[in-house]
Motif scaffolding. Structure first.
Motif, PDB file in Angstrom:
ATOM      1  N   VAL A 156      53.481   1.859  39.458  1.00 36.06           N
ATOM      2  CA  VAL A 156      52.923   2.410  40.713  1.00 36.06           C
ATOM      3  C   VAL A 156      52.137   3.606  40.112  1.00 36.06           C
ATOM      4  O   VAL A 156      52.657   4.520  39.345  1.00 36.06           O
ATOM      5  N   TYR A 157      50.999   3.557  40.273  1.00 36.00           N
ATOM      6  CA  TYR A 157      50.061   4.770  39.951  1.00 36.00           C
ATOM      7  C   TYR A 157      49.944   5.679  41.170  1.00 36.00           C
ATOM      8  O   TYR A 157      49.331   5.314  42.310  1.00 36.00           O
ATOM      9  N   LEU A 158      50.266   6.990  40.780  1.00 36.71           N
ATOM     10  CA  LEU A 158      50.024   8.024  41.723  1.00 36.71           C
ATOM     11  C   LEU A 158      49.623   9.187  41.121  1.00 36.71           C
ATOM     12  O   LEU A 158      50.025   9.747  39.948  1.00 36.71           O
ATOM     13  N   HIS A 159      48.892  10.102  41.985  1.00 38.29           N
ATOM     14  CA  HIS A 159      48.444  11.492  41.519  1.00 38.29           C
ATOM     15  C   HIS A 159      49.632  12.365  41.978  1.00 38.29           C
ATOM     16  O   HIS A 159      50.500  12.009  42.658  1.00 38.29           O
ATOM     17  N   TRP A 203      39.819  13.565  33.028  1.00 41.18           N
ATOM     18  CA  TRP A 203      39.940  12.385  32.444  1.00 41.18           C
ATOM     19  C   TRP A 203      40.900  11.337  32.943  1.00 41.18           C
ATOM     20  O   TRP A 203      41.651  11.031  32.233  1.00 41.18           O
ATOM     21  N   ILE A 204      40.927  10.909  34.153  1.00 37.79           N
ATOM     22  CA  ILE A 204      42.159  10.514  35.010  1.00 37.79           C
ATOM     23  C   ILE A 204      42.015   8.722  34.570  1.00 37.79           C
ATOM     24  O   ILE A 204      43.167   8.509  34.670  1.00 37.79           O
ATOM     25  N   THR A 205      40.910   8.408  34.067  1.00 39.69           N
ATOM     26  CA  THR A 205      41.036   6.984  33.704  1.00 39.69           C
ATOM     27  C   THR A 205      41.807   6.873  32.278  1.00 39.69           C
ATOM     28  O   THR A 205      42.300   5.966  32.419  1.00 39.69           O
ATOM     29  N   LYS A 206      41.568   7.619  31.571  1.00 42.24           N
ATOM     30  CA  LYS A 206      42.241   7.629  30.337  1.00 42.24           C
ATOM     31  C   LYS A 206      43.836   7.939  30.266  1.00 42.24           C
ATOM     32  O   LYS A 206      44.809   7.018  29.999  1.00 42.24           O
ATOM     33  N   LYS A 207      44.266   8.753  31.378  1.00 41.09           N
ATOM     34  CA  LYS A 207      45.537   8.938  31.630  1.00 41.09           C
ATOM     35  C   LYS A 207      46.082   7.674  32.293  1.00 41.09           C
ATOM     36  O   LYS A 207      47.342   7.484  31.928  1.00 41.09           O
ATOM     37  N   LYS A 208      45.501   6.972  33.105  1.00 41.19           N
ATOM     38  CA  LYS A 208      46.073   5.852  34.029  1.00 41.19           C
ATOM     39  C   LYS A 208      46.164   4.666  33.007  1.00 41.19           C
ATOM     40  O   LYS A 208      47.111   3.847  33.032  1.00 41.19           O
ATOM     41  N   ASN A 209      45.215   4.542  32.084  1.00 40.74           N
ATOM     42  CA  ASN A 209      45.302   3.696  31.032  1.00 40.74           C
ATOM     43  C   ASN A 209      46.559   3.696  30.169  1.00 40.74           C
ATOM     44  O   ASN A 209      47.119   2.711  29.701  1.00 40.74           O
ATOM     45  N   GLU A 210      46.893   5.155  29.977  1.00 43.33           N
ATOM     46  CA  GLU A 210      47.935   5.427  29.125  1.00 43.33           C
ATOM     47  C   GLU A 210      49.187   5.051  29.675  1.00 43.33           C
ATOM     48  O   GLU A 210      50.325   4.686  29.004  1.00 43.33           O
ATOM     49  N   ILE A 211      49.427   5.039  30.958  1.00 45.15           N
ATOM     50  CA  ILE A 211      50.402   4.772  31.650  1.00 45.15           C
ATOM     51  C   ILE A 211      50.724   3.080  31.695  1.00 45.15           C
ATOM     52  O   ILE A 211      51.947   2.909  31.294  1.00 45.15           O
ATOM     53  N   THR A 212      49.579   2.589  31.791  1.00 46.80           N
ATOM     54  CA  THR A 212      49.742   0.902  31.719  1.00 46.80           C
ATOM     55  C   THR A 212      50.354   0.588  30.394  1.00 46.80           C
ATOM     56  O   THR A 212      51.252  -0.147  30.195  1.00 46.80           O
ATOM     57  N   LYS A 213      49.864   1.118  29.139  1.00 44.83           N
ATOM     58  CA  LYS A 213      50.093   0.905  28.036  1.00 44.83           C
ATOM     59  C   LYS A 213      51.635   1.143  27.794  1.00 44.83           C
ATOM     60  O   LYS A 213      52.311   0.376  27.025  1.00 44.83           O
ATOM     61  N   ALA A 214      52.389   2.122  28.125  1.00 39.65           N
ATOM     62  CA  ALA A 214      53.547   2.839  27.981  1.00 39.65           C
ATOM     63  C   ALA A 214      54.435   2.087  28.927  1.00 39.65           C
ATOM     64  O   ALA A 214      55.584   2.358  28.647  1.00 39.65           O
ATOM     65  N   ALA A 215      53.909   1.565  30.146  1.00 34.91           N
ATOM     66  CA  ALA A 215      55.091   1.130  31.008  1.00 34.91           C
ATOM     67  C   ALA A 215      55.911   0.099  30.599  1.00 34.91           C
ATOM     68  O   ALA A 215      55.802  -0.986  29.891  1.00 34.91           O
TER      69      ALA A 215
END
Length: 227
Positions: A77-80, A59-71
């Protein structure tokens, strides 16, 4: 320029430490690292966000959205967890400047060859499709084709407010075209910026770049699609 580095992982502490090493080496005055997923790394300026991997597979979409909210910072910078910064990355960002919405840097694979960075999407349902074929890795100097392009989800840089306005679709997971859908949505409003001054590198061997670089005649022919 201040940066939030958001790393998504399914559990890879060794590579995450290598990524953070590459970030620390850049001597960025203000930065933070946010890791979403199973991780036991304890590093300076690093925040771990727990994530239940059992709710939805990959569920990488959820993970990346969590990054956005916490930034904390505007530049995210989004990276695997298999991509690290190359030396001079931060200096390259300063040279490119802070006036952008969505930015791509050079991406190279483990052999130093070009990976999926500055890409046309081959299925735009218009005349571009049959013309471009799979020769989608366009030259970095072609900066006026955003409306035909896509950002590969393994790495990109964006403003936090852009990502809040255009979050990733959490109904999709890895391998379900989540980056394509997001690109098609966000490119209607914002142009993509190519920064040739900064480079990141894959640490995972055997990642297929999928696309080819077009030959000279095809590059010249792309001019007819300029918007």
């Amino acid at each position: 320029m201040d940066f939030t580095f958001g790393i998504i992982t399914g559990g890879n502490d060794g590579m995450i430490n290598t990524i953070i090493d590459s970030i620390e080496k850049e001597n960025i005055p203000k930065y933070e690292v946010i890791v979403v997923g199973p991780c036991a790394v304890e590093r300076e300026n690093t925040i771990l966000i727990p994530f239940d991997e059992n709710v939805k597979r990959a569920w990488i979409t959820k993970k990346k959205n969590e990054i956005t909210k916490a930034a904390t910072y505007d530049n995210v910078v989004y990276l695997h967890d298999y991509i690290k910064l190359e030396d001079g990355w931060y200096e390259g960002q300063l040279k490119a400047g802070n006036d952008f919405h969505i930015r791509m840097d050079k991406i190279i694979d483990t052999n130093g060859d070009r990976y999926r960075d500055w890409c046309i999407w081959p299925h735009n349902n218009n005349a571009m499709d049959s013309f471009i074929g799979r020769d989608c890795l366009i030259p970095y100097y072609l900066t006026n084709l955003s409306k035909y392009m896509y950002i590969s989800g393994s790495y990109w840089v964006a403003k936090k407010d852009v990502m809040l306005e255009f979050p990733l679709n959490e109904s999709l997971a890895w391998g379900e075209g989540e980056d394509v859908l997001w690109s098609k949505q966000v490119r209607l409003k914002y142009d993509f910026d190519m920064n040739v001054n900064s480079t990141v590198k894959l640490m995972k061997v055997g990642k297929d770049k999928v696309f080819n670089e077009p030959y000279t005649d095809k590059i010249e022919g792309l001019n007819k699609f300029v918007l």
